[in-house]
Write an enzyme that holds these catalytic residues in place. Structure first.
Site, PDB file in Angstrom:
ATOM      1  N   GLU A  91      29.645 123.537  52.663  1.00  0.00           N
ATOM      2  CA  GLU A  91      28.359 123.866  51.772  1.00  0.00           C
ATOM      3  C   GLU A  91      27.941 125.147  51.648  1.00  0.00           C
ATOM      4  OE1 GLU A  91      26.708 121.641  50.012  1.00  0.00           O
ATOM      5  OE2 GLU A  91      27.477 119.972  50.576  1.00  0.00           O
ATOM      6  N   GLU A 100      22.472 128.346  46.843  1.00  0.00           N
ATOM      7  CA  GLU A 100      23.561 127.506  46.008  1.00  0.00           C
ATOM      8  C   GLU A 100      23.885 128.509  44.983  1.00  0.00           C
ATOM      9  OE1 GLU A 100      23.583 124.021  42.896  1.00  0.00           O
ATOM     10  OE2 GLU A 100      21.916 124.043  43.971  1.00  0.00           O
TER      11      GLU A 100
END
Length: 229
Positions: A91, A100
């Site tokens: 991630e 992100e």
């Protein structure tokens, strides 16, 4: 030449030593397992200029863990640690990314589902932290549990490294830990199954599995069956 009784005694000591050693390994705590060498070994694979290099630290991980003692109790502790960090590595790109990638500019950057929880129209609930916590309902519930305003200040997860790891632990123990016994593949499905499983994104699945097998090897634990989803 050893007499039979002496050989028997030495053999007994040897066997007991093996048994004691195996119990010791199995009973290691999370701080024992997640050493500086293990944690920094993950970061060393990322670019030196990554923002996460200074943000993610073992000290913040351990401080956050102290609020989630249930972490590491669902299976062999080493296997759970390997699974957790396999997903964290994937991630965050080896603990490189805090936010992100392209999160703020993503068309659905707000990640708002008002079905059961509200959204602040001025805030975005895109992925942040070690497990890239996403969606308003996750931010709100995590905040209520660990003590930050997930509705109005979701960016706290990207600004406070201890909160970041606490948010990851919160998501893990509430959404992932219960499926560990089904194999690593079930943890992929719990985290990103809609996008990656059932042929959705095979390379991403293989990347997670690769990290997991590597960490299991480092920690001396069998990865178990059902690695993919």
């Amino acid at each position: 030449m050893l007499f039979p009784d002496m050989m028997k005694a030495l053999l007994t000591v040897f066997i007991v030593g093996i048994l004691v050693g195996s119990v010791s390994i199995g009973a290691q705590t999370v701080p024992d397992i997640v050493t500086d060498q293990f944690f920094d070994g993950i970061k060393s694979q990322s670019d030196p200029g990554c923002e996460g290099r200074s943000f993610y630290t073992r000290a913040s991980f351990i401080e956050a863990f102290n609020s989630f003692s249930q972490f590491g109790t669902a299976d062999d502790t080493r296997r759970e640690v390997a699974a957790f960090f396999a997903h964290v590595t994937h991630e965050t790109g080896n603990l490189c990314y805090i936010n992100e990638i392209a999160g703020p500019s993503f068309p659905n950057s707000q990640y708002c589902d008002p079905t059961n929880f509200p959204c602040n129209p001025d805030k975005n609930y895109y992925g942040r932290g070690p497990l890239q916590l996403t969606w308003n309902y996750n931010y709100i519930q995590a905040g209520q549990n660990i003590g930050f305003d997930g509705l109005n200040s979701p960016e706290t997860v990207a600004n406070d490294p201890v909160i970041a790891f606490k948010a990851a632990f919160w998501f893990w123990v509430n959404n992932v830990q219960q499926v560990l016994g089904q194999g690593f593949g079930a943890t992929i499905r719990a985290i990103n199954g809609v996008i990656e499983c059932d042929g959705g994104n095979p390379p991403a699945v293989e990347a997670r599995v690769g990290y997991y097998i590597n960490y299991c090897s480092q920690l001396g634990v069998d990865p178990g069956p059902n690695l993919r989803c």
